[in-house]
Design a protein around this motif. Structure first.
Motif, PDB file in Angstrom:
ATOM      1  N   PHE A 129       0.949  -1.253   0.057  1.00 41.29           N
ATOM      2  CA  PHE A 129       0.050  -0.286  -0.169  1.00 41.29           C
ATOM      3  C   PHE A 129       1.033   1.146   0.135  1.00 41.29           C
ATOM      4  N   GLY A 130       1.968   1.285   0.853  1.00 39.81           N
ATOM      5  CA  GLY A 130       2.927   2.581   1.098  1.00 39.81           C
ATOM      6  C   GLY A 130       3.538   2.768  -0.300  1.00 39.81           C
ATOM      7  N   THR A 131       3.800   1.569  -1.139  1.00 40.66           N
ATOM      8  CA  THR A 131       4.690   1.768  -2.053  1.00 40.66           C
ATOM      9  C   THR A 131       3.796   2.169  -3.267  1.00 40.66           C
ATOM     10  N   TRP A 132       2.536   1.719  -3.373  1.00 43.70           N
ATOM     11  CA  TRP A 132       1.586   2.133  -4.383  1.00 43.70           C
ATOM     12  C   TRP A 132       1.324   3.603  -4.361  1.00 43.70           C
ATOM     13  N   ALA A 133       0.929   4.069  -2.835  1.00 46.42           N
ATOM     14  CA  ALA A 133       0.780   5.344  -2.568  1.00 46.42           C
ATOM     15  C   ALA A 133       2.076   6.627  -3.267  1.00 46.42           C
ATOM     16  N   GLN A 134       3.176   6.036  -2.949  1.00 47.23           N
ATOM     17  CA  GLN A 134       4.314   6.728  -3.087  1.00 47.23           C
ATOM     18  C   GLN A 134       4.435   6.744  -4.755  1.00 47.23           C
ATOM     19  N   ALA A 135       4.503   5.546  -5.463  1.00 49.72           N
ATOM     20  CA  ALA A 135       4.939   5.473  -6.761  1.00 49.72           C
ATOM     21  C   ALA A 135       3.673   5.921  -7.719  1.00 49.72           C
ATOM     22  N   ARG A 136       2.346   5.622  -7.394  1.00 45.74           N
ATOM     23  CA  ARG A 136       1.253   5.509  -8.168  1.00 45.74           C
ATOM     24  C   ARG A 136       0.412   6.545  -8.171  1.00 45.74           C
ATOM     25  N   THR A 137       0.391   7.555  -7.222  1.00 44.30           N
ATOM     26  CA  THR A 137      -0.511   8.419  -6.998  1.00 44.30           C
ATOM     27  C   THR A 137       0.452   9.697  -6.539  1.00 44.30           C
ATOM     28  N   LYS A 194     -10.270   4.835  -1.997  1.00 36.91           N
ATOM     29  CA  LYS A 194     -11.116   4.568  -3.345  1.00 36.91           C
ATOM     30  C   LYS A 194     -10.280   4.286  -4.626  1.00 36.91           C
ATOM     31  N   ALA A 195      -9.371   4.929  -4.693  1.00 33.68           N
ATOM     32  CA  ALA A 195      -8.262   4.609  -5.597  1.00 33.68           C
ATOM     33  C   ALA A 195      -7.591   3.475  -5.276  1.00 33.68           C
ATOM     34  N   TRP A 196      -7.355   2.930  -4.188  1.00 35.11           N
ATOM     35  CA  TRP A 196      -6.791   1.758  -3.662  1.00 35.11           C
ATOM     36  C   TRP A 196      -7.464   0.600  -4.241  1.00 35.11           C
ATOM     37  N   ALA A 197      -8.645   0.577  -4.032  1.00 35.25           N
ATOM     38  CA  ALA A 197      -9.757  -0.413  -4.298  1.00 35.25           C
ATOM     39  C   ALA A 197      -9.604  -0.442  -5.822  1.00 35.25           C
ATOM     40  N   ALA A 198      -9.751   0.560  -6.455  1.00 35.72           N
ATOM     41  CA  ALA A 198     -10.012   0.499  -7.959  1.00 35.72           C
ATOM     42  C   ALA A 198      -8.588  -0.191  -8.436  1.00 35.72           C
ATOM     43  N   PHE A 199      -7.602   0.095  -8.016  1.00 37.58           N
ATOM     44  CA  PHE A 199      -6.175  -0.368  -8.552  1.00 37.58           C
ATOM     45  C   PHE A 199      -6.130  -1.645  -8.055  1.00 37.58           C
ATOM     46  N   ASN A 200      -6.677  -2.232  -7.095  1.00 39.19           N
ATOM     47  CA  ASN A 200      -6.743  -3.715  -6.705  1.00 39.19           C
ATOM     48  C   ASN A 200      -7.705  -4.410  -7.432  1.00 39.19           C
ATOM     49  N   LYS A 201      -8.834  -3.959  -7.815  1.00 38.87           N
ATOM     50  CA  LYS A 201      -9.698  -4.480  -8.686  1.00 38.87           C
ATOM     51  C   LYS A 201      -9.289  -4.657 -10.162  1.00 38.87           C
ATOM     52  N   PHE A 202      -8.150  -3.727 -10.655  1.00 41.83           N
ATOM     53  CA  PHE A 202      -8.030  -3.844 -11.713  1.00 41.83           C
ATOM     54  C   PHE A 202      -6.772  -5.068 -11.769  1.00 41.83           C
ATOM     55  N   THR A 203      -5.642  -4.693 -10.672  1.00 38.16           N
ATOM     56  CA  THR A 203      -4.754  -5.898 -10.514  1.00 38.16           C
ATOM     57  C   THR A 203      -5.116  -7.248 -10.461  1.00 38.16           C
ATOM     58  N   THR A 204      -6.106  -7.537  -9.644  1.00 36.19           N
ATOM     59  CA  THR A 204      -6.609  -8.659  -9.366  1.00 36.19           C
ATOM     60  C   THR A 204      -7.294  -9.356 -10.754  1.00 36.19           C
ATOM     61  N   ARG A 259       2.508  12.538   1.427  1.00 35.36           N
ATOM     62  CA  ARG A 259       3.113  11.389   2.062  1.00 35.36           C
ATOM     63  C   ARG A 259       2.379  11.184   3.435  1.00 35.36           C
ATOM     64  N   GLU A 260       1.920  12.551   3.976  1.00 31.75           N
ATOM     65  CA  GLU A 260       1.287  12.334   5.535  1.00 31.75           C
ATOM     66  C   GLU A 260      -0.062  11.955   5.224  1.00 31.75           C
ATOM     67  N   VAL A 261      -0.434  11.687   4.235  1.00 29.36           N
ATOM     68  CA  VAL A 261      -1.942  11.139   4.284  1.00 29.36           C
ATOM     69  C   VAL A 261      -1.831   9.713   3.939  1.00 29.36           C
ATOM     70  N   ALA A 262      -0.639   9.180   3.296  1.00 30.60           N
ATOM     71  CA  ALA A 262      -0.557   7.717   3.135  1.00 30.60           C
ATOM     72  C   ALA A 262      -0.167   7.189   4.408  1.00 30.60           C
ATOM     73  N   GLU A 263       0.823   8.135   5.291  1.00 30.87           N
ATOM     74  CA  GLU A 263       1.247   7.562   6.675  1.00 30.87           C
ATOM     75  C   GLU A 263       0.091   7.643   7.421  1.00 30.87           C
ATOM     76  N   ALA A 264      -1.184   8.468   7.459  1.00 31.18           N
ATOM     77  CA  ALA A 264      -2.063   8.463   8.396  1.00 31.18           C
ATOM     78  C   ALA A 264      -2.897   7.219   8.018  1.00 31.18           C
TER      79      ALA A 264
END
Length: 129
Positions: A67-75, A112-122, A79-84
């Motif tokens: 999750f942290g890597t996705w937030a950093q690399a794909r969005t 919501k973006a993470w869920a969409a990314f995982n749906k696509f990846t899955t 940083r403080e939002v992903a850390e929270a």
């Protein structure tokens, strides 16, 4: 939570659906993933064992890392939002004193973006596999 403090998590629609379905499997302990002893959560070692038995070459903590890597690399999420979202504490006490928001609205959009990314990846993994 190891930090012994409340952590609000804005769940995606699909995550909410899964949790609703999981209620049918509840043992009444209040845990989504109950352990073998009533009133105790599933241990991280049990989850690690399951992941290995299913044939995944993965570490359970790696889910958080993914999750942290996705937030950093794909969005472009700050940083403080992903850390929270990961419930990471701010170590600098003066910064922490000023950062009192849980940035819930921003985290909701991010999840919501993470869920969409995982749906696509899955879907891609299922199609390839």
């Amino acid at each position: 939570m190891k930090a012994k403090r409340a952590h609000v998590v804005p769940l995606s629609q699909r995550a909410q659906e899964i949790l609703q379905a999981a209620r049918n499997l509840s043992d009444g302990s209040g845990f989504v993933f109950s352990g073998t002893k009533h009133g105790k959560p599933l241990s991280d070692m049990t989850l690690s064992k399951l992941v290995k038995e299913l044939g995944f070459d993965a570490d359970v903590h790696g889910f958080r890392t993914s999750f942290g890597t996705w937030a950093q690399a794909r969005t472009n999420v700050p940083r403080e939002v992903a850390e929270a979202a990961l419930a990471h504490a701010i170590r600098d006490k003066s910064v922490a004193a000023c950062a009192r928001s849980n940035v819930l609205d921003k985290r909701r959009k991010m999840m919501k973006a993470w869920a969409a990314f995982n749906k696509f990846t899955t879907a891609n993994i299922a199609r390839i596999g």
